[in-house]
Write a protein that holds these residues in place. Sequence first.
Motif, PDB file in Angstrom:
ATOM      1  N   PRO A  11       0.789  -1.221   0.000  1.00  0.00           N
ATOM      2  CA  PRO A  11       0.000   0.000   0.000  1.00  0.00           C
ATOM      3  C   PRO A  11       0.829   1.282   0.000  1.00  0.00           C
ATOM      4  CG  PRO A  11      -0.156  -1.133   2.116  1.00  0.00           C
ATOM      5  CD  PRO A  11       0.510  -2.071   1.167  1.00  0.00           C
ATOM      6  N   LEU A  13       2.623   2.522  -2.168  1.00  0.00           N
ATOM      7  CA  LEU A  13       3.828   2.560  -3.004  1.00  0.00           C
ATOM      8  C   LEU A  13       3.497   3.015  -4.430  1.00  0.00           C
ATOM      9  CD1 LEU A  13       5.713  -0.529  -1.565  1.00  0.00           C
ATOM     10  CD2 LEU A  13       6.216   1.885  -1.189  1.00  0.00           C
ATOM     11  N   ARG A  19       5.308  10.730  -2.550  1.00  0.00           N
ATOM     12  CA  ARG A  19       5.114  10.405  -1.142  1.00  0.00           C
ATOM     13  C   ARG A  19       6.415  10.571  -0.348  1.00  0.00           C
ATOM     14  NH1 ARG A  19       4.788   4.317   1.216  1.00  0.00           N
ATOM     15  NH2 ARG A  19       4.175   4.926   3.318  1.00  0.00           N
ATOM     16  N   ASN A  75       7.794  -5.824  -1.093  1.00  0.00           N
ATOM     17  CA  ASN A  75       7.793  -4.708  -0.149  1.00  0.00           C
ATOM     18  C   ASN A  75       6.350  -4.597   0.350  1.00  0.00           C
ATOM     19  OD1 ASN A  75       7.820  -2.383   1.313  1.00  0.00           O
ATOM     20  ND2 ASN A  75       8.911  -1.159  -0.218  1.00  0.00           N
ATOM     21  N   ALA A  77       5.172  -2.861   2.566  1.00  0.00           N
ATOM     22  CA  ALA A  77       4.900  -1.507   3.065  1.00  0.00           C
ATOM     23  C   ALA A  77       4.322  -1.591   4.490  1.00  0.00           C
ATOM     24  CB  ALA A  77       4.024  -0.734   2.081  1.00  0.00           C
ATOM     25  N   ALA A  78       3.241  -0.877   4.765  1.00  0.00           N
ATOM     26  CA  ALA A  78       2.724  -0.847   6.145  1.00  0.00           C
ATOM     27  C   ALA A  78       2.292  -2.230   6.627  1.00  0.00           C
ATOM     28  CB  ALA A  78       1.560   0.135   6.241  1.00  0.00           C
ATOM     29  N   THR A  80       3.847  -4.859   6.462  1.00  0.00           N
ATOM     30  CA  THR A  80       5.010  -5.513   7.072  1.00  0.00           C
ATOM     31  C   THR A  80       4.820  -5.684   8.574  1.00  0.00           C
ATOM     32  OG1 THR A  80       6.394  -4.263   5.535  1.00  0.00           O
ATOM     33  CG2 THR A  80       7.516  -5.260   7.441  1.00  0.00           C
ATOM     34  N   HIS A  81       4.242  -4.629   9.168  1.00  0.00           N
ATOM     35  CA  HIS A  81       4.199  -4.524  10.620  1.00  0.00           C
ATOM     36  C   HIS A  81       2.904  -5.068  11.224  1.00  0.00           C
ATOM     37  CE1 HIS A  81       7.443  -1.951   9.385  1.00  0.00           C
ATOM     38  NE2 HIS A  81       6.618  -1.104   8.807  1.00  0.00           N
ATOM     39  N   HIS A 101      12.672  -3.012   1.758  1.00  0.00           N
ATOM     40  CA  HIS A 101      12.119  -1.727   2.179  1.00  0.00           C
ATOM     41  C   HIS A 101      13.021  -0.628   1.634  1.00  0.00           C
ATOM     42  CE1 HIS A 101       9.358  -3.742   4.804  1.00  0.00           C
ATOM     43  NE2 HIS A 101      10.368  -4.511   5.183  1.00  0.00           N
ATOM     44  N   LEU A 102      12.408   0.423   1.148  1.00  0.00           N
ATOM     45  CA  LEU A 102      13.188   1.561   0.643  1.00  0.00           C
ATOM     46  C   LEU A 102      13.942   2.225   1.781  1.00  0.00           C
ATOM     47  CD1 LEU A 102      10.142   2.651  -1.374  1.00  0.00           C
ATOM     48  CD2 LEU A 102      12.346   2.372  -2.489  1.00  0.00           C
ATOM     49  N   SER A 103      13.235   2.439   2.896  1.00  0.00           N
ATOM     50  CA  SER A 103      13.847   3.104   4.046  1.00  0.00           C
ATOM     51  C   SER A 103      14.438   2.063   5.004  1.00  0.00           C
ATOM     52  CB  SER A 103      12.786   3.939   4.778  1.00  0.00           C
ATOM     53  OG  SER A 103      11.787   3.096   5.317  1.00  0.00           O
ATOM     54  N   ILE A 105      13.973   0.653   8.097  1.00  0.00           N
ATOM     55  CA  ILE A 105      12.863   0.631   9.059  1.00  0.00           C
ATOM     56  C   ILE A 105      13.365   0.636  10.514  1.00  0.00           C
ATOM     57  CG2 ILE A 105      11.130  -0.356   7.519  1.00  0.00           C
ATOM     58  CD1 ILE A 105      11.719  -3.128   8.634  1.00  0.00           C
ATOM     59  N   ARG A 108      13.712   4.145  12.187  1.00  0.00           N
ATOM     60  CA  ARG A 108      12.489   4.949  12.201  1.00  0.00           C
ATOM     61  C   ARG A 108      11.667   4.683  13.475  1.00  0.00           C
ATOM     62  NH1 ARG A 108       9.604   4.552   6.659  1.00  0.00           N
ATOM     63  NH2 ARG A 108       8.589   6.395   7.551  1.00  0.00           N
ATOM     64  N   ARG A 112       7.808   0.454  13.407  1.00  0.00           N
ATOM     65  CA  ARG A 112       8.316  -0.072  12.134  1.00  0.00           C
ATOM     66  C   ARG A 112       9.465  -1.071  12.335  1.00  0.00           C
ATOM     67  NH1 ARG A 112       5.855   3.399   8.258  1.00  0.00           N
ATOM     68  NH2 ARG A 112       5.535   5.444   9.158  1.00  0.00           N
TER      69      ARG A 112
HETATM   70  C1  DQA Z   1       8.333   0.752   3.709  1.00  0.00           C
HETATM   71  C2  DQA Z   1       8.466   0.966   5.231  1.00  0.00           C
HETATM   72  C3  DQA Z   1       7.120   0.816   5.917  1.00  0.00           C
HETATM   73  O1  DQA Z   1       7.258   1.028   7.327  1.00  0.00           O
HETATM   74  C4  DQA Z   1       6.131   1.831   5.392  1.00  0.00           C
HETATM   75  O2  DQA Z   1       4.853   1.646   5.973  1.00  0.00           O
HETATM   76  C5  DQA Z   1       6.049   1.827   3.903  1.00  0.00           C
HETATM   77  C6  DQA Z   1       7.263   1.631   3.100  1.00  0.00           C
HETATM   78  C7  DQA Z   1       9.645   1.054   2.970  1.00  0.00           C
HETATM   79  O3  DQA Z   1       9.739   0.669   1.804  1.00  0.00           O
HETATM   80  O4  DQA Z   1      10.540   1.688   3.521  1.00  0.00           O
HETATM   81  O5  DQA Z   1       4.985   2.074   3.333  1.00  0.00           O
HETATM   82  O6  DQA Z   1       8.021  -0.617   3.484  1.00  0.00           O
END
Ligand code: DQA
Length: 146
Positions: A11, A13, A19, A75, A77-78, A80-81, A101-103, A105, A108, A112
């Motif tokens: 979600p 992405l 974003r 990925n 995204a959210a 994951t958690h 994950h791009l960032s 985690i 952060r 996350r």
């Molecule tokens: C993410 C990290 C997640 O915590 C976040 O909710 C995302 C993107 C990342 O690619 O860094 O939507 O998966």
Amino acid sequence: MTPEILVIHGPNLNMLGKREPETYGSQTLEAVNQGLADHGARTGLTVQTFQSNHEGEIVEKIQQARDGCDALIINPAAYTHTSVAIRDAILLLEVPVVEIHLSNIYKREGFRHNSLLADVVAGQIAGFGAFGYIMALDAVKNLLSH
Ligand code: DQA
């Protein structure tokens, strides 16, 4: 035969580029997918990409990957958690799965830091931006060569 790699983007992405670019970078999802297709072509992998904002659609796509897919890069995204459903779907697969994950985690917010997938995937890549997808493709190529 060329291995078929499925890449699933979770979600929000679809909003890449717009974003929180300071966290997720300035590349659009289309550009990320093009980079994956190009790197796949260079390294002998066929790449199929899929994005959804809906947990159930992601679960169904993972279930379908049981047929004809040689590896999964995801990925979540959210999700994951939060998603036991995506974790359980991954447990249905017998092929390698790489979480990306791009960032980073772990740098952060505390919520996350926990990935419900981390212990059911081959490995995780986090913090390298869109380049992480290229790293994931190389990781998969290496896993499939053994
Ligand atoms: C993410 C990290 C997640 O915590 C976040 O909710 C995302 C993107 C990342 O690619 O860094 O939507 O998966």
